[in-house]
Design a protein around this motif. Structure first.
Motif, PDB file in Angstrom:
ATOM      1  N   ALA A  30       0.842  -1.210   0.000  1.00 21.33           N
ATOM      2  CA  ALA A  30       0.000   0.000   0.000  1.00 21.33           C
ATOM      3  C   ALA A  30       0.872   1.253   0.000  1.00 21.33           C
ATOM      4  CB  ALA A  30      -0.931  -0.019   1.206  1.00 21.33           C
ATOM      5  N   LEU A  31       1.980   1.228   0.739  1.00 16.29           N
ATOM      6  CA  LEU A  31       2.876   2.387   0.764  1.00 16.29           C
ATOM      7  C   LEU A  31       3.590   2.576  -0.570  1.00 16.29           C
ATOM      8  CD1 LEU A  31       4.480   2.163   4.320  1.00 16.29           C
ATOM      9  CD2 LEU A  31       2.747   3.762   3.531  1.00 16.29           C
ATOM     10  N   ASP A  32       3.963   1.467  -1.237  1.00  9.74           N
ATOM     11  CA  ASP A  32       4.554   1.569  -2.579  1.00  9.74           C
ATOM     12  C   ASP A  32       3.589   2.286  -3.514  1.00  9.74           C
ATOM     13  OD1 ASP A  32       6.855   0.082  -1.890  1.00  9.74           O
ATOM     14  OD2 ASP A  32       5.979  -1.801  -2.582  1.00  9.74           O
ATOM     15  N   LYS A  33       2.332   1.887  -3.466  1.00 11.26           N
ATOM     16  CA  LYS A  33       1.317   2.472  -4.345  1.00 11.26           C
ATOM     17  C   LYS A  33       1.070   3.937  -4.015  1.00 11.26           C
ATOM     18  CE  LYS A  33      -0.985  -1.952  -4.959  1.00 11.26           C
ATOM     19  NZ  LYS A  33      -2.121  -2.783  -4.578  1.00 11.26           N
ATOM     20  N   ARG A  34       1.118   4.259  -2.745  1.00 14.08           N
ATOM     21  CA  ARG A  34       0.817   5.635  -2.312  1.00 14.08           C
ATOM     22  C   ARG A  34       1.985   6.586  -2.565  1.00 14.08           C
ATOM     23  NH1 ARG A  34      -1.413   7.394   3.649  1.00 14.08           N
ATOM     24  NH2 ARG A  34      -1.667   9.594   3.161  1.00 14.08           N
ATOM     25  N   TYR A  35       3.216   6.128  -2.277  1.00 15.98           N
ATOM     26  CA  TYR A  35       4.363   7.034  -2.307  1.00 15.98           C
ATOM     27  C   TYR A  35       5.404   6.715  -3.367  1.00 15.98           C
ATOM     28  CZ  TYR A  35       2.557   8.464   2.232  1.00 15.98           C
ATOM     29  OH  TYR A  35       1.751   8.911   3.236  1.00 15.98           O
ATOM     30  N   SER A 103      10.242   1.289   0.921  1.00 19.07           N
ATOM     31  CA  SER A 103      11.037   0.085   1.161  1.00 19.07           C
ATOM     32  C   SER A 103      11.620   0.057   2.573  1.00 19.07           C
ATOM     33  CB  SER A 103      12.152  -0.056   0.121  1.00 19.07           C
ATOM     34  OG  SER A 103      13.065   1.027   0.212  1.00 19.07           O
ATOM     35  N   LEU A 104      11.786   1.219   3.198  1.00 18.91           N
ATOM     36  CA  LEU A 104      12.280   1.220   4.578  1.00 18.91           C
ATOM     37  C   LEU A 104      11.272   0.544   5.493  1.00 18.91           C
ATOM     38  CD1 LEU A 104      14.401   1.924   6.666  1.00 18.91           C
ATOM     39  CD2 LEU A 104      13.254   4.122   6.962  1.00 18.91           C
ATOM     40  N   HIS A 105       9.989   0.809   5.274  1.00 20.90           N
ATOM     41  CA  HIS A 105       8.956   0.137   6.079  1.00 20.90           C
ATOM     42  C   HIS A 105       8.988  -1.378   5.841  1.00 20.90           C
ATOM     43  CE1 HIS A 105       7.007   3.725   7.684  1.00 20.90           C
ATOM     44  NE2 HIS A 105       7.295   4.274   6.522  1.00 20.90           N
ATOM     45  N   GLU A 106       9.205  -1.771   4.603  1.00 17.95           N
ATOM     46  CA  GLU A 106       9.310  -3.198   4.291  1.00 17.95           C
ATOM     47  C   GLU A 106      10.527  -3.807   4.986  1.00 17.95           C
ATOM     48  OE1 GLU A 106       8.957  -3.987   0.010  1.00 17.95           O
ATOM     49  OE2 GLU A 106       7.939  -2.046  -0.131  1.00 17.95           O
ATOM     50  N   GLU A 107      11.638  -3.080   4.994  1.00 15.41           N
ATOM     51  CA  GLU A 107      12.859  -3.567   5.645  1.00 15.41           C
ATOM     52  C   GLU A 107      12.640  -3.727   7.145  1.00 15.41           C
ATOM     53  OE1 GLU A 107      16.891  -4.839   5.909  1.00 15.41           O
ATOM     54  OE2 GLU A 107      15.593  -4.586   4.161  1.00 15.41           O
ATOM     55  N   LEU A 108      12.008  -2.739   7.764  1.00 12.72           N
ATOM     56  CA  LEU A 108      11.765  -2.817   9.210  1.00 12.72           C
ATOM     57  C   LEU A 108      10.857  -4.001   9.533  1.00 12.72           C
ATOM     58  CD1 LEU A 108      11.335   0.990   9.996  1.00 12.72           C
ATOM     59  CD2 LEU A 108      13.412  -0.410  10.164  1.00 12.72           C
ATOM     60  N   ALA A 109       9.844  -4.219   8.716  1.00 12.98           N
ATOM     61  CA  ALA A 109       8.957  -5.371   8.916  1.00 12.98           C
ATOM     62  C   ALA A 109       9.724  -6.681   8.729  1.00 12.98           C
ATOM     63  CB  ALA A 109       7.771  -5.302   7.958  1.00 12.98           C
ATOM     64  N   ALA A 110      10.621  -6.721   7.744  1.00 15.94           N
ATOM     65  CA  ALA A 110      11.412  -7.936   7.505  1.00 15.94           C
ATOM     66  C   ALA A 110      12.358  -8.202   8.672  1.00 15.94           C
ATOM     67  CB  ALA A 110      12.201  -7.808   6.196  1.00 15.94           C
ATOM     68  N   MET A 111      12.925  -7.152   9.230  1.00 16.73           N
ATOM     69  CA  MET A 111      13.813  -7.314  10.383  1.00 16.73           C
ATOM     70  C   MET A 111      13.031  -7.856  11.581  1.00 16.73           C
ATOM     71  SD  MET A 111      16.046  -3.847   9.803  1.00 16.73           S
ATOM     72  CE  MET A 111      17.107  -3.984  11.229  1.00 16.73           C
ATOM     73  N   PRO A 157       4.813   2.020  18.141  1.00 19.18           N
ATOM     74  CA  PRO A 157       5.653   1.144  17.322  1.00 19.18           C
ATOM     75  C   PRO A 157       6.332   0.045  18.129  1.00 19.18           C
ATOM     76  CG  PRO A 157       6.770   3.212  17.686  1.00 19.18           C
ATOM     77  CD  PRO A 157       5.381   3.359  18.268  1.00 19.18           C
ATOM     78  N   LEU A 158       6.395   0.197  19.450  1.00 15.93           N
ATOM     79  CA  LEU A 158       6.963  -0.874  20.271  1.00 15.93           C
ATOM     80  C   LEU A 158       5.991  -2.039  20.404  1.00 15.93           C
ATOM     81  CD1 LEU A 158       8.778   1.163  23.059  1.00 15.93           C
ATOM     82  CD2 LEU A 158       9.795  -0.041  21.112  1.00 15.93           C
ATOM     83  N   ALA A 159       4.707  -1.759  20.218  1.00 17.24           N
ATOM     84  CA  ALA A 159       3.712  -2.833  20.241  1.00 17.24           C
ATOM     85  C   ALA A 159       3.738  -3.616  18.934  1.00 17.24           C
ATOM     86  CB  ALA A 159       2.318  -2.259  20.483  1.00 17.24           C
ATOM     87  N   ASP A 160       4.005  -2.907  17.813  1.00 12.05           N
ATOM     88  CA  ASP A 160       4.042  -3.538  16.498  1.00 12.05           C
ATOM     89  C   ASP A 160       4.800  -2.602  15.563  1.00 12.05           C
ATOM     90  OD1 ASP A 160       3.632  -4.691  14.007  1.00 12.05           O
ATOM     91  OD2 ASP A 160       1.479  -4.964  14.292  1.00 12.05           O
ATOM     92  N   VAL A 161       5.861  -3.082  14.958  1.00 11.18           N
ATOM     93  CA  VAL A 161       6.667  -2.261  14.054  1.00 11.18           C
ATOM     94  C   VAL A 161       5.819  -1.718  12.901  1.00 11.18           C
ATOM     95  CG1 VAL A 161       8.609  -2.356  12.433  1.00 11.18           C
ATOM     96  CG2 VAL A 161       8.829  -3.373  14.678  1.00 11.18           C
ATOM     97  N   ALA A 162       4.775  -2.425  12.519  1.00 13.88           N
ATOM     98  CA  ALA A 162       3.895  -1.955  11.441  1.00 13.88           C
ATOM     99  C   ALA A 162       3.244  -0.623  11.796  1.00 13.88           C
ATOM    100  CB  ALA A 162       2.829  -2.999  11.128  1.00 13.88           C
ATOM    101  N   ASN A 163       3.175  -0.295  13.079  1.00 17.27           N
ATOM    102  CA  ASN A 163       2.604   0.987  13.491  1.00 17.27           C
ATOM    103  C   ASN A 163       3.442   2.175  13.032  1.00 17.27           C
ATOM    104  OD1 ASN A 163       0.372  -0.189  14.663  1.00 17.27           O
ATOM    105  ND2 ASN A 163       1.313  -0.299  16.688  1.00 17.27           N
ATOM    106  N   LEU A 164       4.660   1.933  12.590  1.00 17.40           N
ATOM    107  CA  LEU A 164       5.476   3.007  12.014  1.00 17.40           C
ATOM    108  C   LEU A 164       4.857   3.560  10.730  1.00 17.40           C
ATOM    109  CD1 LEU A 164       9.019   1.543  12.641  1.00 17.40           C
ATOM    110  CD2 LEU A 164       8.076   3.627  13.658  1.00 17.40           C
ATOM    111  N   GLU A 165       3.977   2.794  10.124  1.00 15.24           N
ATOM    112  CA  GLU A 165       3.286   3.249   8.925  1.00 15.24           C
ATOM    113  C   GLU A 165       2.126   4.184   9.258  1.00 15.24           C
ATOM    114  OE1 GLU A 165       2.179   0.006   6.367  1.00 15.24           O
ATOM    115  OE2 GLU A 165       4.112  -0.982   6.659  1.00 15.24           O
ATOM    116  N   ARG A 166       1.765   4.272  10.512  1.00 13.47           N
ATOM    117  CA  ARG A 166       0.615   5.091  10.929  1.00 13.47           C
ATOM    118  C   ARG A 166       1.075   6.502  11.303  1.00 13.47           C
ATOM    119  NH1 ARG A 166      -3.268   1.652  14.605  1.00 13.47           N
ATOM    120  NH2 ARG A 166      -4.316   3.678  14.486  1.00 13.47           N
ATOM    121  N   ILE A 167       1.617   7.187  10.317  1.00  7.41           N
ATOM    122  CA  ILE A 167       2.189   8.506  10.520  1.00  7.41           C
ATOM    123  C   ILE A 167       1.078   9.548  10.578  1.00  7.41           C
ATOM    124  CG2 ILE A 167       3.735  10.256   9.552  1.00  7.41           C
ATOM    125  CD1 ILE A 167       5.213   7.864   8.159  1.00  7.41           C
ATOM    126  N   ALA A 168       0.994  10.259  11.709  1.00  4.27           N
ATOM    127  CA  ALA A 168      -0.005  11.305  11.890  1.00  4.27           C
ATOM    128  C   ALA A 168       0.583  12.677  11.519  1.00  4.27           C
ATOM    129  CB  ALA A 168      -0.503  11.320  13.333  1.00  4.27           C
TER     130      ALA A 168
END
Length: 169
Positions: A30-35, A103-111, A157-168
């Motif tokens: 979704a982030l690839d498509k958006r940005y 891709s940074l978000h993808e990398e963080l999720a992969a880590m 983001p400490l609860a779930d790294v995917a929360n890094l995508e929830r940028i306010a």
């Protein structure tokens, strides 16, 4: 590595990105498509248009080789982290199949998917990533006298790294 002061950058997404783009099977997030730069994404489709039997066979072999190597890459990341070597998040963005930003978000999720804890993933993207560029960087940590470069998130983001995508902000 630790004694020599090496900072390890696993780049877990770059080889799968190559395999996807050169194999004509790009799975955009979704982030690839958006940005993502639509011109870069569109250029990946051109490979399918010019690929012959040799290229398709090479793509299949590449996908298999990359898939076989990923467990080793994940195990290496955990072994290096367990040894106390600093880890910095990085993607080699700009290579085919690896878009800058998303891709940074993808990398963080992969880590995190490899077994690195959320705290360690965050440190890899902040403090230790900044240390790649300078021994005593102006960025990467929140300290008096340092430059601020912050994101406001809608979730922890400490609860779930995917929360890094929830940028306010």
């Amino acid at each position: 590595l630790k004694r020599s002061g090496v900072i390890y950058i696993p780049t877990l997404v770059v080889m799968p990105g190559y395999a996807e783009a050169l194999g004509g099977e790009v799975a955009l997030t979704a982030l690839d498509k958006r940005y993502g730069d639509p011109r870069a994404v569109a250029s990946w489709a051109e490979f399918g248009a010019v690929a012959g039997d040799v290229e398709r066979s090479a793509a299949a072999t590449r996908r298999e080789r990359v898939a076989a190597g990923m467990p080793i890459a994940r195990a290496n990341l955990l072994a290096v982290a367990a040894a106390g070597v600093p880890i910095a998040a990085g993607t080699d963005a700009g290579n085919i199949g690896t878009l800058p930003g998303s891709s940074l978000h993808e990398e963080l999720a992969a880590m995190a998917g490899a077994g690195l804890g959320a705290r360690e993933v965050l440190i890899s993207a902040t403090r230790d990533a900044a240390r790649v560029f300078a021994k005593d960087p102006e960025l990467g940590t929140i300290e008096p006298g340092k430059r601020a470069d912050l994101l406001g998130l809608d979730a922890d983001p400490l609860a779930d790294v995917a929360n890094l995508e929830r940028i306010a902000l």
